[in-house]
Design a protein around this motif. Structure first.
Motif, PDB file in Angstrom:
ATOM      1  N   ASP A 217       0.836  -1.204   0.000  1.00 43.57           N
ATOM      2  CA  ASP A 217       0.000   0.000   0.000  1.00 43.57           C
ATOM      3  C   ASP A 217       0.869   1.252   0.000  1.00 43.57           C
ATOM      4  N   ARG A 220       2.356   1.972  -3.397  1.00 43.75           N
ATOM      5  CA  ARG A 220       1.409   2.576  -4.339  1.00 43.75           C
ATOM      6  C   ARG A 220       1.217   4.066  -4.047  1.00 43.75           C
ATOM      7  N   ILE A 221       1.138   4.410  -2.777  1.00 45.52           N
ATOM      8  CA  ILE A 221       0.947   5.814  -2.408  1.00 45.52           C
ATOM      9  C   ILE A 221       2.186   6.631  -2.768  1.00 45.52           C
ATOM     10  N   ASP A 224       2.289   7.306  -6.441  1.00 46.84           N
ATOM     11  CA  ASP A 224       1.335   8.338  -6.833  1.00 46.84           C
ATOM     12  C   ASP A 224       1.847   9.735  -6.468  1.00 46.84           C
ATOM     13  N   THR A 283      -2.310  11.099   7.571  1.00 43.22           N
ATOM     14  CA  THR A 283      -2.311   9.922   6.716  1.00 43.22           C
ATOM     15  C   THR A 283      -0.937   9.743   6.082  1.00 43.22           C
ATOM     16  N   ARG A 285      -0.391   9.324   2.965  1.00 43.42           N
ATOM     17  CA  ARG A 285      -0.358  10.167   1.767  1.00 43.42           C
ATOM     18  C   ARG A 285       0.026  11.602   2.134  1.00 43.42           C
ATOM     19  N   CYS A 288       3.664  11.766   2.938  1.00 45.93           N
ATOM     20  CA  CYS A 288       4.479  11.732   1.718  1.00 45.93           C
ATOM     21  C   CYS A 288       4.489  13.093   1.028  1.00 45.93           C
TER      22      CYS A 288
END
Length: 300
Positions: A217, A220-221, A224, A283, A285, A288
């Motif tokens: 997971d 993938r983040i 992105d 989070t 995301r 990041c």
């Protein structure tokens, strides 16, 4: 008076920034213990009382805890510590005596998840950290242990690999979902406890982040957010051991990290339910976007 140990660490520096903004409104003065005051910005040194030295030194602790109402406690990593007990409880013993001698009312410490799980007694650094919590609690001070999972910020150690090769590594199963927390959320939890000391007794305050994620997971983040492919490669415990040894860690600490990572893959961080009280807001995301992506850009 609030005393902050390890004020240049990832958590300690964020805590210090928060308290510099919020403590005056609460009528709180701040004191820091730091080995090298030059590592603090000039503007910070001008606003805090600085005690120079290591916070395992009884004389330093006596000077720092004089008149203190609350302490933020973080045992710093020591690659050369002869044992895990020395790295955690041994480092803390002088402070534990001083909490009583100086009638410190409240202590907030950085610790780990895992208490009560089947693997807690075989979890290396986490086992030692929980023993440190017990030592502090035994002094009778009001104590809250911030029970943390893996830090998102640990990925900053792999910025070069993420940027250049699109790879990050860990030792856990690629599809095992687990909590992760941002250092700034841990610091925020500490600040709240230090500024509102209406709590008593001892206990844990889990900081679980808002979601459980697997390494896949996270890949993938990161892909992105960074707009480039990022993949996870699982590292064997033997390779992990060799890597730590190559970085100069002593045998006891190396085996402690290996045992901790084995325990994490066996459910060490799964024992606390996420609730509005145990969740923290950042989070992966967002982390990041706010932390990892700028770090990758700076090093490009």
């Amino acid at each position: 008076m609030i005393v902050i140990t390890a004020p240049t660490s990832r958590i300690g520096s964020r805590l210090l920034d928060t308290l510099l903004n919020e403590a005056p409104a609460h009528g709180e003065e701040l004191r820091v213990i730091v080995r090298d005051p030059a590592k603090l910005p000039d503007a910070v040194r001008a606003r805090v009382d600085v005690v120079t030295g290591s916070h395992d030194d009884p004389e330093v602790i006596d000077r720092a805890f004089a008149g203190a109402d609350a302490v933020f406690w973080l045992a710093p990593p020591d690659p050369r510590a002869p044992s895990l007990d020395a790295a955690y409880s041994g480092f803390t013993r002088a402070a534990a005596k001083a909490f009583t001698a100086h009638a410190v009312g409240h202590v907030v410490g950085v610790s780990a998840l895992g208490r009560g799980t089947p693997v807690a007694s075989r979890a290396g650094h986490v086992t030692a950290s929980l023993a440190m919590d017990d030592l502090i609690a035994s002094t009778g001070v009001a104590y809250r242990a911030l029970a943390n999972p893996t830090f998102m910020d640990n990925l900053l150690r792999q910025v070069a690999s993420i940027r250049d090769d699109g790879v990050f590594t860990d030792t856990v199963s690629a599809d095992r979902s687990a909590p992760a927390a941002a250092a700034r959320d841990i610091a925020a939890a500490a600040a709240g406890l230090l500024l509102d000391r209406s709590w008593t007794g001892t206990g844990e305050v889990p900081v679980l982040g808002p979601e459980d994620l697997s390494a896949n997971d996270m890949a993938r983040i990161m892909t992105d957010v960074l707009r480039r492919p990022v993949r996870y490669e699982r590292q064997s415990l033997d390779d992990f051991r060799a890597q730590l040894t190559g970085h100069g860690f002593g045998d006891a600490l190396v085996e402690g990290y290996v045992d901790m990572m084995r325990a994490k893959d066996n459910g060490l961080d799964d024992g606390v339910q996420r609730t509005p009280q145990t969740a923290s807001p950042t989070t992966f995301r967002t982390w990041c976007e706010k932390v990892l992506e700028p770090a990758v850009r700076v090093q490009a």
